[in-house]
Design an enzyme around this catalytic site. Structure first.
Site, PDB file in Angstrom:
ATOM      1  N   CYS A  24       0.675  -1.294  -0.403  1.00 24.91           N
ATOM      2  CA  CYS A  24      -0.685  -0.048   0.039  1.00 24.91           C
ATOM      3  C   CYS A  24       1.137   0.915   0.377  1.00 24.91           C
ATOM      4  O   CYS A  24       0.326   2.010  -0.333  1.00 24.91           O
ATOM      5  CB  CYS A  24      -1.024   0.061   1.070  1.00 24.91           C
ATOM      6  SG  CYS A  24      -2.170  -0.975   0.801  1.00 24.91           S
ATOM      7  N   HIS A  68     -13.106  10.203  -8.671  1.00 29.17           N
ATOM      8  CA  HIS A  68     -11.523  10.309  -8.926  1.00 29.17           C
ATOM      9  C   HIS A  68     -10.470  11.110  -9.149  1.00 29.17           C
ATOM     10  O   HIS A  68     -10.116  11.856  -9.849  1.00 29.17           O
ATOM     11  CB  HIS A  68     -12.053  10.416 -11.206  1.00 29.17           C
ATOM     12  CG  HIS A  68     -13.156   9.534 -10.845  1.00 29.17           C
ATOM     13  ND1 HIS A  68     -14.308   8.863 -10.881  1.00 29.17           N
ATOM     14  CD2 HIS A  68     -12.611   8.584 -12.399  1.00 29.17           C
ATOM     15  CE1 HIS A  68     -14.813   7.609 -11.724  1.00 29.17           C
ATOM     16  NE2 HIS A  68     -13.628   7.700 -12.544  1.00 29.17           N
ATOM     17  N   GLU A 106     -12.770   0.610   1.910  1.00 32.40           N
ATOM     18  CA  GLU A 106     -11.406  -0.151   1.099  1.00 32.40           C
ATOM     19  C   GLU A 106     -12.124  -1.083   0.182  1.00 32.40           C
ATOM     20  O   GLU A 106     -12.384  -1.050  -1.491  1.00 32.40           O
ATOM     21  CB  GLU A 106     -10.575   0.209   1.689  1.00 32.40           C
ATOM     22  CG  GLU A 106     -10.247   1.177   1.623  1.00 32.40           C
ATOM     23  CD  GLU A 106      -8.209   1.120   2.194  1.00 32.40           C
ATOM     24  OE1 GLU A 106      -7.558   2.279   2.676  1.00 32.40           O
ATOM     25  OE2 GLU A 106      -8.152   0.279   1.951  1.00 32.40           O
TER      26      GLU A 106
END
Length: 116
Positions: A24, A68, A106
Protein backbone atom coordinates in the site's frame (compact mmCIF):
# COMPACT_ATOMS: atom_id res chain seq x y z
CA UNK A 1 -35.01 5.44 14.30
CA UNK A 2 -31.78 4.66 12.48
CA UNK A 3 -31.21 5.21 8.77
CA UNK A 4 -28.25 4.66 6.48
CA UNK A 5 -27.42 6.03 3.06
CA UNK A 6 -24.57 4.58 1.00
CA UNK A 7 -22.41 6.28 -1.61
CA UNK A 8 -19.60 5.07 -3.86
CA UNK A 9 -16.62 6.70 -5.48
CA UNK A 10 -13.41 5.70 -7.21
CA UNK A 11 -10.07 7.09 -6.07
CA UNK A 12 -6.35 6.44 -5.92
CA UNK A 13 -4.09 6.76 -2.90
CA UNK A 14 -0.88 5.62 -1.34
CA UNK A 15 -0.05 5.23 2.32
CA UNK A 16 3.10 7.25 2.99
CA UNK A 17 3.71 6.01 6.54
CA UNK A 18 3.94 2.27 5.89
CA UNK A 19 7.27 0.56 5.09
CA UNK A 20 8.55 0.89 1.53
CA UNK A 21 8.03 -2.86 1.12
CA UNK A 22 4.31 -2.64 2.06
CA UNK A 23 2.18 -2.95 -1.08
CA UNK A 24 0.00 0.00 0.00
CA UNK A 25 3.05 2.28 -0.09
CA UNK A 26 2.68 2.23 -3.88
CA UNK A 27 -0.06 4.20 -5.64
CA UNK A 28 -3.18 2.09 -6.13
CA UNK A 29 -6.94 2.55 -6.34
CA UNK A 30 -10.14 1.47 -4.66
CA UNK A 31 -13.83 1.45 -5.36
CA UNK A 32 -14.86 3.02 -2.07
CA UNK A 33 -18.26 2.59 -0.45
CA UNK A 34 -19.28 5.09 2.20
CA UNK A 35 -22.18 4.60 4.58
CA UNK A 36 -23.55 7.58 6.47
CA UNK A 37 -25.53 6.32 9.46
CA UNK A 38 -27.98 8.70 11.09
CA UNK A 39 -30.36 8.53 14.02
CA UNK A 40 -33.20 10.62 15.32
CA UNK A 41 -36.92 10.85 15.77
CA UNK A 42 -39.22 10.36 12.82
CA UNK A 43 -40.87 13.64 11.90
CA UNK A 44 -44.62 13.11 12.25
CA UNK A 45 -45.36 15.23 9.18
CA UNK A 46 -42.67 14.07 6.71
CA UNK A 47 -42.24 10.54 8.02
CA UNK A 48 -38.44 11.00 7.77
CA UNK A 49 -35.56 11.11 10.20
CA UNK A 50 -33.81 13.04 7.43
CA UNK A 51 -34.88 13.12 3.80
CA UNK A 52 -32.41 10.99 1.82
CA UNK A 53 -32.25 13.80 -0.75
CA UNK A 54 -30.98 16.11 2.02
CA UNK A 55 -28.34 13.53 2.97
CA UNK A 56 -27.27 13.36 -0.66
CA UNK A 57 -27.15 17.17 -0.92
CA UNK A 58 -24.95 17.36 2.17
CA UNK A 59 -22.55 14.67 0.96
CA UNK A 60 -22.32 15.47 -2.77
CA UNK A 61 -19.76 18.30 -2.32
CA UNK A 62 -17.44 15.84 -0.57
CA UNK A 63 -17.93 13.18 -3.24
CA UNK A 64 -16.89 15.81 -5.80
CA UNK A 65 -13.62 16.31 -3.87
CA UNK A 66 -12.92 12.56 -3.64
CA UNK A 67 -14.23 10.86 -6.79
CA UNK A 68 -11.54 10.13 -9.38
CA UNK A 69 -8.92 12.03 -7.42
CA UNK A 70 -5.70 11.10 -5.71
CA UNK A 71 -6.75 11.22 -2.06
CA UNK A 72 -3.24 12.18 -0.92
CA UNK A 73 -3.79 15.50 -2.73
CA UNK A 74 -7.10 16.28 -0.96
CA UNK A 75 -6.67 18.87 1.81
CA UNK A 76 -6.51 17.01 5.12
CA UNK A 77 -5.96 13.55 3.62
CA UNK A 78 -2.20 13.35 3.20
CA UNK A 79 -2.32 9.90 4.90
CA UNK A 80 -5.60 8.57 3.44
CA UNK A 81 -6.21 5.39 5.41
CA UNK A 82 -9.81 4.20 5.69
CA UNK A 83 -9.71 5.40 9.30
CA UNK A 84 -8.54 8.89 8.36
CA UNK A 85 -11.06 9.14 5.52
CA UNK A 86 -13.87 8.26 7.95
CA UNK A 87 -12.79 11.00 10.39
CA UNK A 88 -12.37 13.49 7.51
CA UNK A 89 -15.94 12.80 6.34
CA UNK A 90 -17.34 12.90 9.90
CA UNK A 91 -15.80 16.32 10.57
CA UNK A 92 -17.40 17.78 7.45
CA UNK A 93 -20.83 16.10 7.56
CA UNK A 94 -21.56 15.97 11.30
CA UNK A 95 -22.35 19.72 11.53
CA UNK A 96 -24.99 19.21 8.81
CA UNK A 97 -26.65 15.90 9.75
CA UNK A 98 -27.40 13.84 12.89
CA UNK A 99 -24.63 11.32 12.13
CA UNK A 100 -24.00 8.37 14.40
CA UNK A 101 -21.30 6.75 12.25
CA UNK A 102 -19.34 6.97 9.03
CA UNK A 103 -18.27 3.65 7.51
CA UNK A 104 -15.58 3.59 4.82
CA UNK A 105 -15.19 0.37 2.83
CA UNK A 106 -11.95 0.10 0.87
CA UNK A 107 -13.02 -3.34 -0.31
CA UNK A 108 -16.10 -5.45 0.41
CA UNK A 109 -14.06 -7.16 3.14
CA UNK A 110 -12.16 -4.24 4.71
CA UNK A 111 -13.65 -1.18 6.35
CA UNK A 112 -13.34 1.37 9.12
CA UNK A 113 -16.21 2.75 11.18
CA UNK A 114 -16.02 6.05 13.05
CA UNK A 115 -18.65 7.35 15.45
CA UNK A 116 -17.06 10.50 16.78
Amino acid sequence: MKITQAFTFEAAHRLPHVPLTHRCHRMHGHSYRIELRLEGPVDSHTGFVVDFFDVEAAFNPLIAQLDHHCLNEVEGLNNPTAENIAVWIWNRVRPLLPLTAVVVYETPNCWAEYNG
